[in-house]
Design a protein around this motif. Sequence first.
Motif, short mmCIF file in Angstrom:
data_model
loop_
_atom_site.label_atom_id
_atom_site.label_comp_id
_atom_site.label_asym_id
_atom_site.label_seq_id
_atom_site.Cartn_x
_atom_site.Cartn_y
_atom_site.Cartn_z
N GLY A 1 57.17 42.17 43.16
CA GLY A 1 55.92 42.93 43.18
C GLY A 1 55.03 42.62 41.99
O GLY A 1 53.80 42.73 42.08
N VAL A 2 55.64 42.20 40.88
CA VAL A 2 54.83 41.81 39.71
C VAL A 2 53.95 40.60 40.06
O VAL A 2 52.86 40.45 39.50
N LEU A 3 54.45 39.75 40.96
CA LEU A 3 53.65 38.59 41.40
C LEU A 3 52.66 39.01 42.49
O LEU A 3 51.50 38.58 42.49
N ALA A 4 53.14 39.83 43.41
CA ALA A 4 52.26 40.29 44.50
C ALA A 4 51.08 41.08 43.94
O ALA A 4 49.98 41.04 44.50
N ALA A 5 51.29 41.78 42.83
CA ALA A 5 50.21 42.57 42.22
C ALA A 5 49.06 41.65 41.81
O ALA A 5 47.88 42.00 41.94
N ALA A 6 49.41 40.46 41.33
CA ALA A 6 48.36 39.49 40.97
C ALA A 6 47.60 39.06 42.22
O ALA A 6 46.38 38.92 42.21
N GLY A 7 48.32 38.89 43.32
CA GLY A 7 47.68 38.51 44.58
C GLY A 7 46.77 39.61 45.10
O GLY A 7 45.66 39.34 45.56
N LEU A 8 47.25 40.85 45.03
CA LEU A 8 46.41 41.98 45.47
C LEU A 8 45.16 42.07 44.62
O LEU A 8 44.06 42.28 45.13
N TYR A 9 45.33 41.90 43.31
CA TYR A 9 44.19 41.93 42.41
C TYR A 9 43.19 40.82 42.80
O TYR A 9 41.98 41.04 42.86
N ALA A 10 43.73 39.65 43.09
CA ALA A 10 42.88 38.50 43.44
C ALA A 10 42.09 38.76 44.72
O ALA A 10 40.90 38.45 44.80
N LEU A 11 42.74 39.33 45.73
CA LEU A 11 42.05 39.60 46.99
C LEU A 11 40.95 40.64 46.79
O LEU A 11 39.91 40.61 47.45
N GLU A 12 41.19 41.54 45.86
CA GLU A 12 40.21 42.60 45.58
C GLU A 12 39.02 42.10 44.76
O GLU A 12 37.88 42.43 45.03
N HIS A 13 39.31 41.26 43.74
CA HIS A 13 38.29 40.96 42.74
C HIS A 13 37.81 39.51 42.72
O HIS A 13 36.77 39.23 42.11
N ASN A 14 38.55 38.59 43.28
CA ASN A 14 38.23 37.18 43.05
C ASN A 14 37.74 36.42 44.28
O ASN A 14 37.63 35.20 44.25
N VAL A 15 37.44 37.13 45.36
CA VAL A 15 36.97 36.43 46.56
C VAL A 15 35.46 36.19 46.49
O VAL A 15 35.00 35.05 46.57
N ALA A 16 34.69 37.26 46.30
CA ALA A 16 33.22 37.12 46.32
C ALA A 16 32.75 36.15 45.24
O ALA A 16 31.79 35.40 45.45
N ARG A 17 33.47 36.13 44.10
CA ARG A 17 33.03 35.28 42.99
C ARG A 17 33.22 33.78 43.28
O ARG A 17 32.70 32.94 42.54
N LEU A 18 33.91 33.43 44.35
CA LEU A 18 34.04 32.01 44.71
C LEU A 18 32.67 31.37 44.89
O LEU A 18 32.51 30.16 44.68
N ALA A 19 31.67 32.19 45.25
CA ALA A 19 30.31 31.67 45.40
C ALA A 19 29.82 31.04 44.10
O ALA A 19 29.07 30.06 44.12
N GLU A 20 30.25 31.59 42.97
CA GLU A 20 29.87 31.01 41.66
C GLU A 20 30.45 29.60 41.52
O GLU A 20 29.79 28.69 41.02
N ASP A 21 31.70 29.44 41.92
CA ASP A 21 32.33 28.11 41.84
C ASP A 21 31.57 27.11 42.71
O ASP A 21 31.39 25.95 42.34
#
Length: 359
Positions: free
Chosen positions: A255-275
């Motif tokens: 779950g310590v790893l899955a938490a990073a994944g959950l965080y990523a799905l929450e916070h790091n998807v929309a910002r892909l537009a910047e990349d």
Amino acid sequence: MARKLSADAAGYAGRRAAPGSEIAADLRSDTVTRPGAAMRVAMHEAAVGDDVYGEDPTINALEKRAAKLLGKRAGLFLPSASQSNLAAVMSHCGRGEEILVGEPYHIFSYEAGGGAVLAGVAAHPLPVAADGSISAEQARAAIKPDDPHCPISRLLCLENTINGAALPIERIAGPAAAAREVGLSVHLDGARLFNAAVALGVSPAEIAAPADSVTICLSKGLGAPVGAVLCGAPKFIATARRARKLLGGAMRQAGVLAAAGLYALEHNVARLAEDHARAERLAKAIAKSPYLQVEKRGQRTNMIFARVEPAHRETLQAHLQRSGVLVGGRPPHFRLVTHMDVDDAGLDAAIKAFASYRG
Ligand SMILES: *Cc1c(COP(=O)(O)O)cnc(C)c1O
């Protein structure tokens, strides 16, 4: 965000950076992202349990969240997208059966032949168009007749994005429908599916809709340190859970790893537009170089492929490296990948480094 590269980290796929050098922009891959402070807090605070008993609440939440985002009914957390693809192939196919897959696709070209080695599944590589897509005709033509000479065609494997090109939904739906007509299943390697969704302005579920099963990778542009999620129907996922165990991918308090994944799905998807915007800016800037020819392969996301004058490849790469700019790719191309650890300052440094090369 300058950092030093360790000798170990420098050795990826033979593309060595000088150990100890200052990094201004590491454009080799979006796999080089490191978890930021907020993601690490989420990992630190994750509730955990034994996932082999189904008791890790964070993994359960991630599997549910990913499945919902992709419009599927069940999900499975795995250590890597390669293992997710292999578990999918094993779950769709038995020994003596085959997958049809684009020749340059990750499953065929970059996963060590796992389906053949570990599952007795044959692969028929298909030619792809300039944008990386497979035509319905080509898929149809490769499907074998019911003849004892032939392996049994069972699964069509597609990929989106492919080499950084976002394929419009119809380029996936067309070959998928051709395969379905004759009873094949469809797997989508969507390691960078969210890049495709953001670039095309559609939902992740729309990208995933033509496929029975989908792999997403959490450790590329999404910025998690590790992990992938395989999504599909509950019965298929139950089979894949057994495959994951067989492959050694069943983990315990992960779950310590899955938490990073959950965080990523929450916070790091929309910002892909910047990349994507930075990749466009970089592509425009380096198109002026007399030593490079930037290729346009479909709808670009976060990757640039540039053909390099062979006589200048080594000296240009060394020049970039002295400026702290790391690039990847195999001859005749450089591959430049933007991601969350390349900010505007890093991009400016990269543009300056390309412009200051004098041959
Ligand atoms: C990176 C990648 C994978 C494998 O991901 P890992 O998590 O590194 O195993 C699979 N498919 C595609 C398209 C990829 O780009």
